[in-house]
Design a protein around this motif. Structure first.
Motif, PDB file in Angstrom:
ATOM      1  N   UNK A 148      65.987  73.194  34.224  1.00 10.75           N
ATOM      2  CA  UNK A 148      65.780  72.550  32.925  1.00 10.75           C
ATOM      3  C   UNK A 148      66.734  71.363  32.750  1.00 10.75           C
ATOM      4  N   UNK A 149      68.041  71.531  33.137  1.00 17.21           N
ATOM      5  CA  UNK A 149      68.992  70.428  33.045  1.00 17.21           C
ATOM      6  C   UNK A 149      68.584  69.270  33.947  1.00 17.21           C
ATOM      7  N   UNK A 150      68.149  69.607  35.173  1.00 19.08           N
ATOM      8  CA  UNK A 150      67.826  68.553  36.132  1.00 19.08           C
ATOM      9  C   UNK A 150      66.576  67.788  35.735  1.00 19.08           C
ATOM     10  N   UNK A 151      65.579  68.492  35.192  1.00 19.94           N
ATOM     11  CA  UNK A 151      64.296  67.846  34.874  1.00 19.94           C
ATOM     12  C   UNK A 151      64.305  67.248  33.478  1.00 19.94           C
ATOM     13  N   UNK A 152      64.796  68.013  32.499  1.00 20.00           N
ATOM     14  CA  UNK A 152      64.692  67.568  31.117  1.00 20.00           C
ATOM     15  C   UNK A 152      65.838  66.649  30.676  1.00 20.00           C
ATOM     16  N   UNK A 153      67.041  66.855  31.231  1.00 17.39           N
ATOM     17  CA  UNK A 153      68.219  66.106  30.768  1.00 17.39           C
ATOM     18  C   UNK A 153      68.642  65.032  31.759  1.00 17.39           C
ATOM     19  N   UNK A 154      69.124  65.484  32.924  1.00 13.39           N
ATOM     20  CA  UNK A 154      69.770  64.563  33.854  1.00 13.39           C
ATOM     21  C   UNK A 154      68.832  63.465  34.337  1.00 13.39           C
ATOM     22  N   UNK A 155      67.579  63.791  34.646  1.00  8.07           N
ATOM     23  CA  UNK A 155      66.657  62.798  35.224  1.00  8.07           C
ATOM     24  C   UNK A 155      65.812  62.087  34.173  1.00  8.07           C
ATOM     25  N   UNK A 156      66.152  62.232  32.900  1.00 12.12           N
ATOM     26  CA  UNK A 156      65.382  61.587  31.828  1.00 12.12           C
ATOM     27  C   UNK A 156      65.900  60.150  31.646  1.00 12.12           C
ATOM     28  N   UNK A 157      65.314  59.218  32.383  1.00  6.83           N
ATOM     29  CA  UNK A 157      65.800  57.830  32.420  1.00  6.83           C
ATOM     30  C   UNK A 157      64.817  56.856  31.789  1.00  6.83           C
ATOM     31  N   UNK A 158      63.857  57.341  31.029  1.00  9.00           N
ATOM     32  CA  UNK A 158      62.810  56.459  30.503  1.00  9.00           C
ATOM     33  C   UNK A 158      63.404  55.407  29.564  1.00  9.00           C
ATOM     34  N   UNK A 159      64.259  55.825  28.622  1.00  6.52           N
ATOM     35  CA  UNK A 159      64.835  54.861  27.677  1.00  6.52           C
ATOM     36  C   UNK A 159      65.704  53.843  28.405  1.00  6.52           C
ATOM     37  N   UNK A 160      66.464  54.301  29.347  1.00  9.11           N
ATOM     38  CA  UNK A 160      67.328  53.395  30.097  1.00  9.11           C
ATOM     39  C   UNK A 160      66.492  52.397  30.894  1.00  9.11           C
ATOM     40  N   UNK A 161      65.391  52.885  31.514  1.00 11.23           N
ATOM     41  CA  UNK A 161      64.487  51.988  32.238  1.00 11.23           C
ATOM     42  C   UNK A 161      63.984  50.892  31.320  1.00 11.23           C
ATOM     43  N   UNK A 162      63.576  51.282  30.105  1.00 10.16           N
ATOM     44  CA  UNK A 162      63.021  50.311  29.163  1.00 10.16           C
ATOM     45  C   UNK A 162      64.079  49.290  28.736  1.00 10.16           C
ATOM     46  N   UNK A 163      65.301  49.780  28.463  1.00 13.49           N
ATOM     47  CA  UNK A 163      66.368  48.864  28.047  1.00 13.49           C
ATOM     48  C   UNK A 163      66.733  47.898  29.166  1.00 13.49           C
ATOM     49  N   UNK A 164      66.834  48.391  30.394  1.00 12.31           N
ATOM     50  CA  UNK A 164      67.195  47.526  31.514  1.00 12.31           C
ATOM     51  C   UNK A 164      66.096  46.533  31.831  1.00 12.31           C
ATOM     52  N   UNK A 165      64.833  46.917  31.602  1.00 11.55           N
ATOM     53  CA  UNK A 165      63.738  45.966  31.806  1.00 11.55           C
ATOM     54  C   UNK A 165      63.871  44.800  30.833  1.00 11.55           C
ATOM     55  N   UNK A 166      64.289  45.111  29.594  1.00 12.75           N
ATOM     56  CA  UNK A 166      64.510  44.029  28.618  1.00 12.75           C
ATOM     57  C   UNK A 166      65.665  43.138  29.045  1.00 12.75           C
ATOM     58  N   UNK A 167      66.730  43.739  29.541  1.00 10.49           N
ATOM     59  CA  UNK A 167      67.873  42.950  30.011  1.00 10.49           C
ATOM     60  C   UNK A 167      67.465  42.044  31.178  1.00 10.49           C
ATOM     61  N   UNK A 168      66.690  42.613  32.119  1.00 12.60           N
ATOM     62  CA  UNK A 168      66.258  41.817  33.270  1.00 12.60           C
ATOM     63  C   UNK A 168      65.395  40.647  32.825  1.00 12.60           C
ATOM     64  N   UNK A 177      60.705  45.957  36.432  1.00 19.13           N
ATOM     65  CA  UNK A 177      60.677  44.950  35.369  1.00 19.13           C
ATOM     66  C   UNK A 177      59.465  45.179  34.486  1.00 19.13           C
ATOM     67  N   UNK A 178      59.323  44.336  33.467  1.00 19.83           N
ATOM     68  CA  UNK A 178      58.209  44.517  32.531  1.00 19.83           C
ATOM     69  C   UNK A 178      56.860  44.289  33.200  1.00 19.83           C
ATOM     70  N   UNK A 179      56.855  43.505  34.329  1.00 16.53           N
ATOM     71  CA  UNK A 179      55.590  43.296  35.054  1.00 16.53           C
ATOM     72  C   UNK A 179      55.466  44.244  36.240  1.00 16.53           C
ATOM     73  N   UNK A 180      56.280  45.338  36.219  1.00 16.79           N
ATOM     74  CA  UNK A 180      56.269  46.378  37.260  1.00 16.79           C
ATOM     75  C   UNK A 180      56.807  45.885  38.600  1.00 16.79           C
ATOM     76  N   UNK A 181      57.516  44.762  38.588  1.00 11.75           N
ATOM     77  CA  UNK A 181      58.183  44.331  39.820  1.00 11.75           C
ATOM     78  C   UNK A 181      59.417  45.223  40.043  1.00 11.75           C
ATOM     79  N   UNK A 182      59.532  45.733  41.252  1.00 12.68           N
ATOM     80  CA  UNK A 182      60.671  46.588  41.574  1.00 12.68           C
ATOM     81  C   UNK A 182      61.825  45.707  42.039  1.00 12.68           C
ATOM     82  N   UNK A 183      62.947  45.694  41.275  1.00 15.85           N
ATOM     83  CA  UNK A 183      64.071  44.823  41.620  1.00 15.85           C
ATOM     84  C   UNK A 183      65.349  45.620  41.888  1.00 15.85           C
ATOM     85  N   UNK A 184      65.226  46.923  42.027  1.00 23.07           N
ATOM     86  CA  UNK A 184      66.395  47.724  42.356  1.00 23.07           C
ATOM     87  C   UNK A 184      66.142  49.200  42.153  1.00 23.07           C
ATOM     88  N   UNK A 185      67.238  49.938  42.057  1.00 20.42           N
ATOM     89  CA  UNK A 185      67.179  51.390  41.897  1.00 20.42           C
ATOM     90  C   UNK A 185      68.110  51.787  40.752  1.00 20.42           C
TER      91      UNK A 185
END
Length: 1010
Positions: free
Chosen positions: A63-83, A240-248
């Motif tokens: 539960x920690x690994x799936x629900x908490x630790x690997x929950x990166x959706x918000x961070x992905x969205x914020x970093x896409x805006x920064x990029x 990125x916002x256009x689904x370009x992969x620019x890192x990990x």
């Protein structure tokens, strides 16, 4: 000479059984412990506890690994805006974001806050971003990025003083003002083994449809920098916002932090258990092997040493618990067990689903099963103590009981047989009662002897007895012994007879013995007295070394009843002829001697007028009619014939032993003349001649096998009854091959109706204008192997006048299967087309039951009149009334075939007409068929009758029918009948949609509308 058994003492008789019982009880208790389940259940409980604790801990970790630790959706969205902001401000592409130094600094500075927020919210020990950089991946192993670490996620700080920078450019470090870790570096140095970077990147590049979550990858143990702490990582492609992969983008959890979440003490008290976090490797090996990521608990070092991999046996000892194979050197009597629980970290069908992690709880076998071992030891000790106490107590009790009995025995043995016995009581109730009985025995012997004869005289069952003691001059016989066997004049006055005469008498009785049962030990005797009366008696003799004793029972009435029952078993009471059983027995006996049969014929005869006489004059005169026929058949005994009444109005006659077939035919002709000459006069003076239908099977011409001969004669009689009643017809093999299934299928048809052995397949009917399913036609599928199709069922039912039960069975079964099994709960239930036989109808009670069971579905039922029989006006009126009353509609099936012609159409005027397949087949190439169809469609449209084309099998037929204006389509092109109603074939619907979109179709519909 048989060896005599020496009797044991009473002490032995008591102590030995008691000891044996105690030992047996001990053995049973041991057996119950070993095989009855207590030890096994105790072991299972221990395993269950271990399994439940490991599974619970695995669920928490998962539960920690799936629900908490690997929950990166918000961070992905914020970093896409920064990029996006950095790329727009510097006018560069996302792929160049990791190559431009200033762009890298801008991006990482703006991305740092969302990363810190995610680090705090997810409760991980680290978060990192690695940018791709320019050029191919093989050109550089150094990547720009940012890696923040929190060694204690449980203790937060508002000013980020608890955080450390592990990887970041200098400019970013100055901007953040966060302390640098001891292993700080300005960039990530990646190698080919840096799976936390390459695996998610390559997975997304190979299949962009995966997205970020499904391309995510768990890796460990990992060291980002040499001498760094070991961590477990989870990383996703950074989009990125256009689904370009620019890192990990990834997070890390230190193994020390993970160990705190895996308290081994919950598995077992002391330090005897550990948790292992592992990854499955070498999946192709027979025994599962795992790479150790981390272990918790000090016992893991003791169990595994410095091993980096572990192997378990492929055979489980219980559920998911397996023995460890490559443990450290260990004493032979100790074994390590592991409970293996998978962590479901990946979705199904994702790239890394086979690289998931496992949580394993390990412990020693002795620690796990310690309670069961304690239980076994103490139970066996208790059994041994109980056994010793029980045997000792039994010996003492037996000795006290046996001592006074032994004294009593010695006194009885020393007493005189000619004087009354006086014995001492020993204060044991049962023994004292025996003493009293012995004292009374000598005085009552004579009295008891006289009572035997009195009791025998008073018995309701005639019984007598005798006894002869070897060497005695006389033998004893009860009072009625000689009278019972019909020799009353030999009865002596004093109940005794000389030994010599007794032996002669018993020897003379042997010639009257009819049978002897060795199992029961008695003989059956039959003799007549001087008056000629028959006597039957049963004599049972018991012979010992002291005497011979016998009991005789009069069974004369019993044997008379037996003979009566045997006659009733083998003969028909009404006619006096042999019955079916006797006939088959006689035939079997004859066919065992084929040389006696020569030319023979089996004739099956069915009286034709019996039902009419029964209905008109009563069953008494029907019985007279049967007797009259039986009188004819009895006269055939002198013609080498076996006759029998088989059942009801059926008789069998078997002529045999004729040298030529011509002589045999003459005998059959004589029998037919006798039948024609015989008649019955009823009370009103009417004379009824015997009229019968008969079938003949010839021996050996048709068959030499009895069963086949019976079958062939039965078939010949069946043909006569259904063609030329009152005649005799010989068996014809060609007709049998064509129509025998009608006869053999009769019982199968009754079985089908009585047991409701039918199911239904459903074929869709598709609307041309919309491509939707109008409904399904229910098509019968018999569940009796010999009835292969609905045609077989209907043909046999018609020949047996059983169409009405088939009609009722169809209407009760098809709606039940369709509405209650397949369409239950559906609001958009399609229509159900049910085939109905035109000349049959439901009874009032059946119709009422139909409405009661399916009242809410009645308006979804289409009554489809088939073409197999001519329409009955009365049945049609009943069907139309039922449809009108419950809002059902009518369809005319196979228009133009069978009985469904224009006349039926005009009298019925149904809502739907189904065009016969003969008209539809090849309509795309046959202009005559097409012209005829177009005329029919004009008429049907004028009467507002919907048209259904059946049997459509090709795209060309569909196109022609759709353009002609047919409303609905049914056929293999849209789908074969299925046991579960299914959707039409997609390619067929696509073809129909293309036709609807064509210009020709729109013009045709426009013209039809006008």
């Amino acid at each position: 000479m048989k060896k005599e058994n020496h009797p044991g003492t009473i002490l032995h008789k008591i102590i030995i059984p008691v000891a044996l019982v105690l030992m047996l009880q001990a053995c049973l208790l041991c057996g119950i412990l070993y095989w009855g389940g207590p030890l096994e259940e105790s072991n299972k409980n221990a395993f269950n506890v271990m399994e439940s604790r490991t599974t619970g801990r695995a669920n928490i970790l998962e539960n920690n690994m799936v629900q908490n630790w690997s929950n990166l959706a918000k961070c992905q969205q914020a970093l896409a805006g920064c990029a996006e902001d950095v790329a727009n401000s510097r006018n560069i592409s996302y792929t160049d974001l990791g190559s431009d130094t200033e762009a890298i600094s801008d991006f990482l500075c703006s991305a740092s806050q969302p990363m810190i927020d995610t680090l705090r919210q997810n409760g991980v020990t680290g978060i990192f971003v690695i940018l791709n950089g320019s050029g191919s991946e093989s050109e550089t192993a150094e990547k720009a990025g940012l890696y923040l670490r929190d060694y204690n996620p449980n203790a937060g700080s508002l000013d980020n003083t608890d955080l450390f920078i592990e990887k970041a450019p200098v400019s970013v470090c100055k901007y953040l003002g966060i302390p640098l870790d001891i292993n700080w570096g300005s960039h990530f140095s990646l190698t080919e083994t840096s799976s936390y970077y390459y695996n998610p990147l390559n997975a997304y590049t190979s299949n962009p449809a995966l997205g970020t979550t499904n391309a995510g990858y768990w890796d460990g143990p990992v060291q980002v920098t040499e001498n760094d702490i070991s961590i477990l990582t989870y990383s996703q492609p950074l989009l990125a916002s256009d689904n370009t992969c620019y890192g990990v983008l990834g997070v890390s959890i230190s193994l020390d932090y993970l160990r705190e979440m895996l308290p081994s003490a919950e598995l077992s008290s002391g330090n005897s258990a550990s948790y292992l976090l592992v990854q499955r490797i070498h999946a192709e090996s027979a025994d599962p092997r795992y790479k150790i990521i981390l272990s918790s608990g000090s016992s893991s070092k003791y169990y595994l040493g410095d091993a980096e991999e572990i192997t378990f046996s492929s055979k489980a000892v219980y559920s998911n618990i397996y023995p460890l194979k490559n443990s450290k050197e260990f004493p032979k009597d100790e074994t390590i067990f592991g409970n293996i629980t998978p962590l479901k970290l990946y979705n199904t069908n994702t790239p890394f689903v086979n690289q998931s992690l496992y949580l394993i709880g390990i412990s020693e076998k002795d620690h796990i099963l310690s309670f069961a071992a304690w239980l076994k030891h103490n139970c066996f000790l208790l059994i041994l103590v109980s056994l010793a106490v029980g045997i000792s107590s039994a010996f003492l009790i037996s000795y006290r009981i046996s001592t006074p009995i032994i004294r009593l025995y010695r006194k009885v043995k020393a007493s005189s047989p000619y004087t009354p016995v006086q014995l001492d009581k020993i204060q044991i109730k049962e023994i004292d009662q025996l003493v009293s009985s012995i004292e009374d025995l000598s005085a009552s012997v004579a009295e008891q002897a006289s009572r035997v004869s009195k009791i025998l005289d008073m018995a309701s069952v005639p019984i007598a007895a005798f006894e002869y003691k070897w060497g005695e001059p006389t033998a004893f016989c009860s009072k009625n012994f000689f009278q019972m066997i019909g020799q009353g004049e030999a009865q002596p006055d004093n109940f005794t007879i000389s030994a010599k005469n007794f032996k002669v008498f018993m020897e003379d009785l042997r010639e009257y013995m009819q049978s002897y049962s060795t199992t029961e030990g008695f003989g059956i005797y039959r003799l007549r007295d001087e008056q000629g009366h028959l006597h039957w008696f049963r004599m049972r003799i018991l012979e010992t070394k002291e005497a011979i004793t016998g009991v005789i029972t009069d069974i004369t009435l019993e044997m008379a009843e037996k003979h009566r029952l045997e006659y009733e078993r083998d003969y028909d009471i009404l006619t006096g002829l042999p019955n079916r059983r006797a006939f088959l027995s006689a035939m079997t006996d004859l066919f065992s001697r084929p040389e006696e049969l020569k030319y023979a014929a089996l004739i099956m005869i069915d009286l034709d007028n019996l039902k009419y006489i029964n209905d008109t004059y009563g069953h008494d005169w029907g019985d007279e009619y049967l007797k009259c026929a039986a009188g004819v058949f009895k006269n055939l005994a002198d013609k080498s014939a076996v006759t029998a009444r088989i059942s009801g109005d059926e008789f069998n006659v078997f002529f045999y032993g004729y040298d030529t077939k011509e002589h045999l035919e003459d005998a059959i002709t004589d029998m037919r003349c006798l039948l024609l000459d015989a008649h019955l006069t009823v009370p009103d003076g009417t004379q009824f001649k015997l009229r019968a239908s008969a079938g003949i099977a010839w021996y050996p011409e048709n068959s030499t096998v009895l069963d086949e001969l019976i079958k062939f004669a039965d078939f010949a009689m069946y043909q006569v009854k259904h063609s030329d009643k009152g005649s005799i017809q010989a068996f014809d093999m060609s007709s049998y091959k064509k129509e025998s299934y009608l006869l053999s299928g009769k019982e199968d048809l009754h079985q089908l109706i009585e047991q409701k052995l039918i199911d239904y397949a459903f074929q869709p009917i598709v609307e041309v204008a919309s491509g939707t399913v109008l409904g399904y036609e229910a098509l019968m599928r018999p569940q009796v192997p010999s009835l292969k199709s609905p045609v077989d069922v209907l043909t046999i039912a018609q020949s047996q006048s059983m169409l009405q039960p088939i009609e009722a069975l169809t209407w009760m079964t098809a709606p039940d299967i369709y509405f209650n099994r397949h369409m239950k709960g559906r609001a958009d239930c399609p229509l159900l087309f049910i085939n109905s036989i035109p000349n049959q109808r439901l009874s009032d009670s059946e119709a009422s039951d139909l409405v009661k069971r399916f009242g809410s579905y009645m308006d979804h039922i289409i009554l489809e009149l088939t073409e197999i029989a001519q329409l009955s006006p009365l049945c049609l009126a009943h069907k139309k009334q039922l449809c009108h009353q419950y809002h059902m509609r009518i369809a005319l099936d196979d228009f133009g075939a069978g009985h469904n012609s224009e006349g039926v159409l005009l009298s019925l005027m149904p809502e739907y007409v189904k065009l016969d397949i003969e008209l539809i087949h090849n309509i795309d190439t046959d202009k005559n068929r097409l012209d005829f169809l177009e005329n029919l469609i004009i008429y049907f449209k004028s009467k507002n009758i919907k048209i259904i084309a059946e049997g459509v099998e090709t795209k060309e037929e569909l196109e022609v029918l759709a353009l002609c204006g047919v409303d609905y389509i049914q056929g293999f092109f849209f789908g074969k009948p299925q046991m579960v109603p299914g959707s039409p074939l997609p390619e067929a619907l696509e073809t129909l949609a293309a036709i609807r979109d064509s210009h020709s179709f729109r013009e045709q519909r426009h013209d039809s509308g006008r």
